[in-house]
Design a protein around this motif. Structure first.
Motif, PDB file in Angstrom:
ATOM      1  N   ASN A 140       0.981  -1.042  -0.043  1.00 57.50           N
ATOM      2  CA  ASN A 140       0.008   0.312  -0.219  1.00 57.50           C
ATOM      3  C   ASN A 140       0.929   1.098   0.218  1.00 57.50           C
ATOM      4  OD1 ASN A 140      -2.504   1.610   0.193  1.00 57.50           O
ATOM      5  ND2 ASN A 140      -2.222   1.634   2.377  1.00 57.50           N
ATOM      6  N   PHE A 141       0.753   2.195  -1.091  1.00 58.17           N
ATOM      7  CA  PHE A 141       1.618   3.347  -1.111  1.00 58.17           C
ATOM      8  C   PHE A 141       0.582   4.498  -0.724  1.00 58.17           C
ATOM      9  CE2 PHE A 141       3.116   7.213  -3.403  1.00 58.17           C
ATOM     10  CZ  PHE A 141       4.345   6.974  -3.250  1.00 58.17           C
ATOM     11  N   ARG A 142       1.384   5.396   0.077  1.00 58.82           N
ATOM     12  CA  ARG A 142       0.941   6.495   0.541  1.00 58.82           C
ATOM     13  C   ARG A 142       1.855   7.518   0.999  1.00 58.82           C
ATOM     14  NH1 ARG A 142      -0.412   3.115   4.743  1.00 58.82           N
ATOM     15  NH2 ARG A 142       0.387   4.056   6.682  1.00 58.82           N
ATOM     16  N   ARG A 150      14.743  -5.990   8.626  1.00 59.89           N
ATOM     17  CA  ARG A 150      14.415  -7.456   8.776  1.00 59.89           C
ATOM     18  C   ARG A 150      15.331  -8.212   7.519  1.00 59.89           C
ATOM     19  NH1 ARG A 150       7.952  -7.356   9.343  1.00 59.89           N
ATOM     20  NH2 ARG A 150       7.838  -6.047  11.190  1.00 59.89           N
ATOM     21  N   LEU A 151      16.230  -8.949   8.124  1.00 63.74           N
ATOM     22  CA  LEU A 151      17.176  -9.532   7.173  1.00 63.74           C
ATOM     23  C   LEU A 151      17.029 -11.280   7.348  1.00 63.74           C
ATOM     24  CD1 LEU A 151      20.128  -7.432   6.645  1.00 63.74           C
ATOM     25  CD2 LEU A 151      18.732  -7.850   5.090  1.00 63.74           C
ATOM     26  N   ASN A 152      17.008 -11.951   6.154  1.00 63.21           N
ATOM     27  CA  ASN A 152      17.223 -13.424   6.303  1.00 63.21           C
ATOM     28  C   ASN A 152      18.617 -13.732   5.777  1.00 63.21           C
ATOM     29  OD1 ASN A 152      16.757 -16.187   6.360  1.00 63.21           O
ATOM     30  ND2 ASN A 152      15.335 -16.279   4.477  1.00 63.21           N
ATOM     31  N   MET A 153      19.517 -13.924   6.844  1.00 61.57           N
ATOM     32  CA  MET A 153      21.005 -13.891   6.607  1.00 61.57           C
ATOM     33  C   MET A 153      21.184 -15.387   5.784  1.00 61.57           C
ATOM     34  SD  MET A 153      22.098 -11.238   7.309  1.00 61.57           S
ATOM     35  CE  MET A 153      23.725 -11.635   7.214  1.00 61.57           C
ATOM     36  N   SER A 154      20.480 -16.394   6.208  1.00 60.48           N
ATOM     37  CA  SER A 154      20.508 -17.656   5.568  1.00 60.48           C
ATOM     38  C   SER A 154      20.503 -17.629   4.051  1.00 60.48           C
ATOM     39  CB  SER A 154      19.831 -18.695   6.007  1.00 60.48           C
ATOM     40  OG  SER A 154      18.282 -18.351   5.809  1.00 60.48           O
ATOM     41  N   PRO A 204       6.482   6.306   1.670  1.00 62.17           N
ATOM     42  CA  PRO A 204       6.661   5.442   2.645  1.00 62.17           C
ATOM     43  C   PRO A 204       8.123   4.805   2.764  1.00 62.17           C
ATOM     44  CG  PRO A 204       5.668   4.263   0.772  1.00 62.17           C
ATOM     45  CD  PRO A 204       5.878   5.662   0.397  1.00 62.17           C
ATOM     46  N   ALA A 205       8.555   4.742   4.107  1.00 58.81           N
ATOM     47  CA  ALA A 205       9.978   4.264   4.358  1.00 58.81           C
ATOM     48  C   ALA A 205       9.834   2.704   4.354  1.00 58.81           C
ATOM     49  CB  ALA A 205      10.326   4.817   5.810  1.00 58.81           C
ATOM     50  N   GLY A 251      15.163  -9.625   2.522  1.00 59.54           N
ATOM     51  CA  GLY A 251      14.597  -8.882   3.742  1.00 59.54           C
ATOM     52  C   GLY A 251      13.795  -7.521   3.223  1.00 59.54           C
ATOM     53  N   GLU A 252      13.586  -6.971   4.360  1.00 51.09           N
ATOM     54  CA  GLU A 252      12.906  -5.686   4.154  1.00 51.09           C
ATOM     55  C   GLU A 252      13.166  -4.578   5.231  1.00 51.09           C
ATOM     56  OE1 GLU A 252       8.838  -6.777   4.368  1.00 51.09           O
ATOM     57  OE2 GLU A 252       8.768  -7.402   6.289  1.00 51.09           O
ATOM     58  N   TYR A 253      12.891  -3.150   4.497  1.00 55.92           N
ATOM     59  CA  TYR A 253      13.063  -2.081   5.557  1.00 55.92           C
ATOM     60  C   TYR A 253      11.564  -1.654   5.578  1.00 55.92           C
ATOM     61  CZ  TYR A 253      14.606   1.971   7.667  1.00 55.92           C
ATOM     62  OH  TYR A 253      14.808   3.154   8.709  1.00 55.92           O
ATOM     63  N   TRP A 254      10.901  -1.867   7.061  1.00 62.77           N
ATOM     64  CA  TRP A 254       9.735  -1.508   6.933  1.00 62.77           C
ATOM     65  C   TRP A 254       9.459  -0.528   8.101  1.00 62.77           C
ATOM     66  CZ3 TRP A 254       5.319  -1.715   4.261  1.00 62.77           C
ATOM     67  CH2 TRP A 254       3.829  -1.693   4.775  1.00 62.77           C
ATOM     68  N   GLU A 255       9.251   0.932   7.623  1.00 65.23           N
ATOM     69  CA  GLU A 255       9.190   2.003   8.846  1.00 65.23           C
ATOM     70  C   GLU A 255      10.235   1.983   9.859  1.00 65.23           C
ATOM     71  OE1 GLU A 255       5.093   1.768   9.736  1.00 65.23           O
ATOM     72  OE2 GLU A 255       4.300   2.543   7.839  1.00 65.23           O
TER      73      GLU A 255
END
Length: 620
Positions: free
Chosen positions: A113-115, A153-157, A123-124, A145-149
């Protein structure tokens, strides 16, 4: 549908031909399209089924879609549903369009969702994608991973930089040093260094990574060599086997000493106890008790008070013992030396004088200890004979200054031993010289064996303290065994010998008769002499008996007749001997004349034998 001038080569045309495997009309032949079988119609379509779009396009898509939604909303409100641009939007006002942009909200290409936020920023939120080789020769963009606000969050594996090697490559000149290592920078470099290990007792400096720091005394590095940890204190604990053994030995000695003192108190007025010098004997028992009690002080945990007790008690207990022995041997020596020169009683041989002399000798040790404690107060310190030791000991045991406390008792031992040697030929009876001598010789052997043990066990505090306590207790045990056992034997086992006459047999006589003799002097007084040993030996060999009668139940009549010629006449000296031996009281009959001797001053005339005077003095 894609339309472009096929006569001009462009990247789009080459992409189109490569993607759809066709030759676009009017395009020139190239090594890449000459083998394509068909001709492109221009009706081909890029879809999700035949095209994988780059993930980064979502940002471009969201920007375009944001303007599209803002223009749509603005057109709906301003133009009221008419097609095309109305006059109100010619030209479009930027401020009005910005107002509509701030309010747009839609689902973006990525499905999110974009705003815009209240500050007008997008959105960050970002999807972290990673281009990696998923199999041999196959590469793919993978979401890891993702950067959310504000939250990453990273999945290092899922992250890898080489197939089969998940660890990222190091982009440094030198790797970081391991724990317990310090850096040594290369000359002229600030990013390259060598690592070197700190030594066994060093850690890396907490603020300077190029240096190692030596741990202070009493501490060692931990296993990771990151900090110094204290070494546990080591001292002789009362529940250890060494301490229990030493205390058991000392406790046994204390019980024996108490029993000896009880026997002496119970038989306080018997000849054996009186002749041994009751007052000095009790002082000697007190010193022996203090020697045994020192073990319980030595096994205590060191502290300033305990160290003071150890420093004072070790020398004081010995001083009490050997001051009493020295006073006793000195008294014996002076009595018999005076008996050889004069009939006058020696000075300072009374019990009170002996106590004063003994107290003076002991007081000198107290003075030495007092001065020593003022100059160097006792204290408990940590001693580090090696880097791995942390011994809690008294300061006096570190520098062997205990010898200050033992020096004066050693002097007393030497003098006492000399007196024992000088008086070794004095006859037995109440004479303790040979027992005192044996005590001194044994004590010297014990301490000569102790000294090397003490100085060779500096690193083993348990053995060192135990050896000292056992040595002190053994010295006390030797004193008890040598000086009090013969007296206890007579008092408890042979009480019939605990009389004054039994201590003084006639050892030397002109007639070598049996040990049990009845001798009658001119006064008609018959004396029975029984025992083994005489304070003076009574008579030298030339002082024979020349008068009187001898009788023995165990001899035959013939034996009596053989001695009749000799026994008819007793010399005056023989009469004196028997009277002196029999009485040793206040009155002695010499040459049919009564002479007052006993406890007061001796008033014998010149005919009174000097050895008799010494005998009566010694019996007191």
């Amino acid at each position: 549908m894609l339309h472009f001038n096929g006569s001009s080569r462009s990247l789009v045309a080459e992409f189109w031909e490569a993607h759809f495997q066709c030759h676009y009309p009017n395009s020139s032949r190239t090594p890449y399209n000459q083998n394509f079988p068909g001709t492109c119609t221009g009706q081909e379509t890029l879809t999700k089924e035949n095209m994988a779009f780059e993930g980064q396009l979502q940002f471009v898509s969201d920007a375009v879609m944001a303007f599209a939604h803002a223009l749509r909303d603005m057109h709906r409100d301003v133009c009221h549903g008419r097609h095309g641009l109305c006059d109100a939007m010619k030209p479009t006002k930027g401020t009005e369009l910005l107002r509509y942009l701030r309010k747009v909200e839609f689902e973006g290409l990525s499905g999110d969702n974009f705003r815009f936020d209240p500050q007008g920023d997008g959105p960050a939120r970002y999807n972290i994608i990673h281009f990696k080789q998923v199999s041999q020769g196959v590469f793919r963009w993978v979401r890891v991973g993702e950067y959310w606000e504000g939250e990453l969050r990273l999945n290092m594996s899922e992250i890898q930089f080489k197939l089969g090697h998940p660890q990222p490559p190091e982009s440094v000149c030198s790797l970081e040093c391991e724990l317990g290592q310090a850096k040594k920078y290369l000359e002229g470099e600030s990013c390259c260094w060598h690592c070197f290990n700190c030594t066994q007792y060093q850690i890396r400096h907490p603020t300077d990574e190029t240096q190692c720091q030596l741990c202070p005394q009493g501490t060692v590095p931990d296993q990771r060599h990151t900090k110094c940890e204290p070494i546990p204190e080591e001292y002789l604990r009362a529940d250890s086997g060494w301490a229990i053994g030493a205390m058991a030995f000392s406790a046994t000695g204390i019980v024996v000493t108490a029993l000896v003192a009880g026997v002496f108190l119970r038989h306080h007025d018997t000849p054996v106890v009186r002749a041994s010098g009751r007052e000095l004997s009790y002082i000697l028992l007190l010193g022996i008790f203090l020697c045994y009690a020192m073990t319980f002080v030595l096994v205590l945990k060191p502290s300033d008070i305990v160290c003071g007790l150890q420093r004072f008690g070790a020398g004081f207990s010995f001083t009490v013992v050997y001051a009493a022995l020295l006073t006793k041997t000195n008294r014996i020596s002076r009595i018999f030396n005076a008996g050889k020169r004069t009939a006058k009683r020696p000075s300072f041989i009374s019990p009170r004088s002996q106590l004063i002399i003994c107290s003076g000798l002991t007081g000198f040790q107290v003075l030495i200890n007092a001065v020593w404690m003022v100059v160097s107060p006792p204290s408990a310190v940590h001693h580090y004979p090696t880097r791995d030791d942390n011994l809690l000991v008294c300061s006096s045991s570190v520098n062997a200054s205990y010898m200050i406390s033992f020096s004066y008792p050693i002097v007393l031992i030497v003098i006492c031993t000399l007196y024992a040697v000088l008086t070794r030929k004095i006859p037995e009876a109440f004479n303790e010289s040979k027992y005192i001598g044996f005590t001194m010789y044994t004590t010297c052997v014990i301490w000569l064996a102790f000294v090397p043990i003490y100085f060779s066990t500096a690193n083993n505090i348990a053995i060192r303290i135990t050896s000292m306590s056992v040595t002190i207790s053994m010295s006390a045990t030797v004193t008890v065994a040598c000086l009090f056992t013969p007296k206890l034997y007579i008092i408890l086992v042979r009480p019939e010998r605990n009389v004054r006459q039994s201590m003084m047999p006639v050892r030397y006589s002109a007639v070598r008769g049996p040990r049990h003799q009845s001798i009658s002097g001119p006064t008609g007084v018959t004396s029975s002499v029984v025992g083994a040993g005489n304070l003076l030996g009574v008579l030298p060999p030339n002082h024979g008996m020349e008068s009187g009668s001898h009788s023995d139940a165990g001899h035959s009549t013939n034996a009596a007749n053989n001695h009749s010629s000799t026994s008819k006449q007793l010399t005056t000296r023989g009469t004196q001997t028997l009277n002196c031996v029999n009485n040793a009281e206040k009155h002695v009959t010499i040459n049919n004349t009564t002479h007052t001797m006993g406890n007061g001053p001796h008033r014998a005339d010149r005919t009174t034998p000097r050895w008799c005077v010494a005998l009566n003095v010694g019996l007191k």
